[in-house]
Design an enzyme around this catalytic site. Structure first.
Site, PDB file in Angstrom:
ATOM      1  N   TYR A 175      -1.260  -1.567  10.536  1.00  0.00           N
ATOM      2  CA  TYR A 175      -1.372  -1.816   9.080  1.00  0.00           C
ATOM      3  C   TYR A 175      -0.171  -1.216   8.354  1.00  0.00           C
ATOM      4  O   TYR A 175       0.466  -1.872   7.514  1.00  0.00           O
ATOM      5  CB  TYR A 175      -2.682  -1.213   8.577  1.00  0.00           C
ATOM      6  CG  TYR A 175      -2.945  -1.384   7.089  1.00  0.00           C
ATOM      7  CD1 TYR A 175      -3.533  -2.552   6.591  1.00  0.00           C
ATOM      8  CD2 TYR A 175      -2.635  -0.377   6.178  1.00  0.00           C
ATOM      9  CE1 TYR A 175      -3.792  -2.702   5.227  1.00  0.00           C
ATOM     10  CE2 TYR A 175      -2.884  -0.521   4.823  1.00  0.00           C
ATOM     11  CZ  TYR A 175      -3.467  -1.680   4.357  1.00  0.00           C
ATOM     12  OH  TYR A 175      -3.717  -1.822   3.001  1.00  0.00           O
TER      13      TYR A 175
ATOM     14  N   SER B  64       0.864  -1.186   0.000  1.00  0.00           N
ATOM     15  CA  SER B  64       0.000   0.000   0.000  1.00  0.00           C
ATOM     16  C   SER B  64       0.899   1.234   0.000  1.00  0.00           C
ATOM     17  O   SER B  64       2.046   1.166   0.470  1.00  0.00           O
ATOM     18  CB  SER B  64      -0.871   0.012   1.264  1.00  0.00           C
ATOM     19  OG  SER B  64      -1.400   1.315   1.470  1.00  0.00           O
TER      20      SER B  64
HETATM   21  N1  NAD Z   1      -8.915  -1.061  -0.593  1.00  0.00           N
HETATM   22  C1  NAD Z   1      -7.843  -0.271  -0.589  1.00  0.00           C
HETATM   23  O1  NAD Z   1      -7.972   0.979  -0.652  1.00  0.00           O
HETATM   24  C2  NAD Z   1      -6.450  -0.826  -0.547  1.00  0.00           C
HETATM   25  C3  NAD Z   1      -5.398   0.065  -0.718  1.00  0.00           C
HETATM   26  C4  NAD Z   1      -4.088  -0.418  -0.682  1.00  0.00           C
HETATM   27  C5  NAD Z   1      -3.854  -1.774  -0.495  1.00  0.00           C
HETATM   28  N2  NAD Z   1      -4.911  -2.619  -0.327  1.00  0.00           N
HETATM   29  C6  NAD Z   1      -4.602  -4.038  -0.118  1.00  0.00           C
HETATM   30  O2  NAD Z   1      -5.303  -4.821  -1.070  1.00  0.00           O
HETATM   31  C7  NAD Z   1      -5.595  -6.110  -0.505  1.00  0.00           C
HETATM   32  C8  NAD Z   1      -7.088  -6.396  -0.657  1.00  0.00           C
HETATM   33  O3  NAD Z   1      -7.825  -5.363  -0.011  1.00  0.00           O
HETATM   34  P1  NAD Z   1      -9.405  -5.144  -0.245  1.00  0.00           P
HETATM   35  O4  NAD Z   1      -9.646  -3.707  -0.040  1.00  0.00           O
HETATM   36  O5  NAD Z   1      -9.852  -5.794  -1.499  1.00  0.00           O
HETATM   37  O6  NAD Z   1      -9.985  -5.893   1.033  1.00  0.00           O
HETATM   38  P2  NAD Z   1     -11.138  -6.971   1.190  1.00  0.00           P
HETATM   39  O7  NAD Z   1     -11.433  -7.038   2.641  1.00  0.00           O
HETATM   40  O8  NAD Z   1     -12.262  -6.717   0.253  1.00  0.00           O
HETATM   41  O9  NAD Z   1     -10.423  -8.322   0.729  1.00  0.00           O
HETATM   42  C9  NAD Z   1      -9.548  -9.047   1.556  1.00  0.00           C
HETATM   43  C10 NAD Z   1      -9.822 -10.534   1.312  1.00  0.00           C
HETATM   44  O10 NAD Z   1      -8.887 -11.289   2.084  1.00  0.00           O
HETATM   45  C11 NAD Z   1      -9.590 -12.404   2.608  1.00  0.00           C
HETATM   46  N3  NAD Z   1      -8.927 -12.923   3.797  1.00  0.00           N
HETATM   47  C12 NAD Z   1      -8.902 -12.364   5.049  1.00  0.00           C
HETATM   48  N4  NAD Z   1      -8.264 -13.162   5.908  1.00  0.00           N
HETATM   49  C13 NAD Z   1      -7.866 -14.233   5.195  1.00  0.00           C
HETATM   50  C14 NAD Z   1      -7.170 -15.428   5.529  1.00  0.00           C
HETATM   51  N5  NAD Z   1      -6.747 -15.641   6.792  1.00  0.00           N
HETATM   52  N6  NAD Z   1      -6.948 -16.353   4.564  1.00  0.00           N
HETATM   53  C15 NAD Z   1      -7.378 -16.140   3.294  1.00  0.00           C
HETATM   54  N7  NAD Z   1      -8.047 -15.027   2.912  1.00  0.00           N
HETATM   55  C16 NAD Z   1      -8.289 -14.101   3.853  1.00  0.00           C
HETATM   56  C17 NAD Z   1     -10.967 -11.846   2.945  1.00  0.00           C
HETATM   57  O11 NAD Z   1     -11.920 -12.881   3.108  1.00  0.00           O
HETATM   58  C18 NAD Z   1     -11.228 -10.934   1.767  1.00  0.00           C
HETATM   59  O12 NAD Z   1     -11.915 -11.600   0.729  1.00  0.00           O
HETATM   60  C19 NAD Z   1      -5.096  -6.049   0.941  1.00  0.00           C
HETATM   61  O13 NAD Z   1      -3.807  -6.613   1.028  1.00  0.00           O
HETATM   62  C20 NAD Z   1      -5.027  -4.562   1.221  1.00  0.00           C
HETATM   63  O14 NAD Z   1      -4.105  -4.245   2.237  1.00  0.00           O
HETATM   64  C21 NAD Z   1      -6.197  -2.175  -0.346  1.00  0.00           C
END
Ligand code: NAD
Length: 260
Positions: free
Chosen positions: A161, A148
């Protein structure tokens, strides 16, 4: 994205947390470019199959594997089953992650552990098991971490985080250094404030977050998840074959010094 529709043909790609908000868009993009994709998440298999059918993902190139990647034995089994099904593993996307908003003065030890276990330790365990499988098969593969923009920015109220993504940056660089001799490329993608998933949940429920985030995006609008998927397509494709040890910032300028 203007990549040939068959640019990932023959590649087997594993993604953890692939049924999340960003993950689903990434999976769709990889499948649309002819990859075979193993999708891991926590949701039950029948639910994943329904989502896959609704998205019209091709059944012969898609496999869902439920596993909790915070457990080492499940990480190993996940990689083993992916290789057993598609007979190889070319690329591993360590994508599962979570955030929880709370001032650092009140952050509990339990919540600290939960965030670090999922965001950092599970990424290490999946990356390590994947690299071992690639080496065993003589595959000069790729590992891509989802970091991120806050890996380098102390964004308030999510310090654990930020720490996890900062640690992921050194994990990525260390693995890139050690695995280069084996031909394995290791990189990160660092999205900004995405219009779906964890940032959107905070945007919708936390007024303080929303006020801050509205001023933090130089391009002036929340990030489309497709832009994250495009970055994955680039790093999975041959176009990035000479890149290792790099963070690809795809953040609309969030990581630039804010001017107001
Ligand atoms: N949304 C944002 O703005 C953003 C920005 C930067 C980085 N990210 C990164 O992108 C990635 C996805 O984020 P998102 O926003 O789509 O979140 P999200 O919560 O929609 O998706 C995360 C997924 O991970 C799964 N998960 C959680 N624990 C788990 C486990 N123990 N084993 C297997 N799967 C598991 C969840 O069930 C979920 O489907 C993350 O690494 C997050 O840090 C997101």
């Amino acid at each position: 994205m203007t990549y040939a529709k068959n640019c990932l043909e023959g590649k087997v790609i594993l993604i953890t947390g692939g049924m999340g908000a960003i993950g689903k868009v990434v999976v769709g993009e990889l499948l649309a470019h002819s990859a075979r994709v193993v999708v891991n998440d926590l949701i039950p298999a029948p639910e994943a199959q329904e989502l896959a059918q609704a998205a019209r993902w091709p059944a012969e190139r898609f496999l869902y594997l439920r596993a909790d990647v915070t457990r080492r034995s499940e990480c190993q089994a996940l990689v083993n089953r992916a290789v057993a099904h598609f007979h190889r593993l070319d690329i591993a996307l360590c994508h599962a992650g979570m955030a929880q908003s709370c001032p650092i003065l009140n952050y509990s030890e339990q919540d600290w552990d939960r965030i670090l276990d999922l965001n950092l330790k599970s990424a290490f365990m999946v990356a390590q098991a994947s690299a071992q499988a690639m080496i065993q098969q003589g595959i000069k593969g790729k590992i891509i971490f989802t970091s991120s923009w806050v890996q380098d920015v102390p964004w308030p109220d999510i310090t654990p985080y930020n720490v996890s993504k900062s640690g992921m940056k050194m994990l990525m660089r260390g693995m890139a250094r050690e695995l280069a001799a084996r031909g394995i490329r290791v990189n990160s993608i660092a999205p900004g404030i995405v219009a779906v998933g964890m940032a959107k949940r905070q945007w919708d429920t936390e007024p303080d977050y929303r006020n801050r985030a509205q001023k933090a995006i130089p391009l002036g609008y929340m990030q489309p998840p497709e832009s994250v998927a495009d970055a994955f397509l680039f790093l999975c494709s041959e176009a990035s074959d000479y890149i290792t040890g790099t963070t690809l910032l795809v953040d609309g300028g969030c990581s630039l010094y804010p001017m107001d």
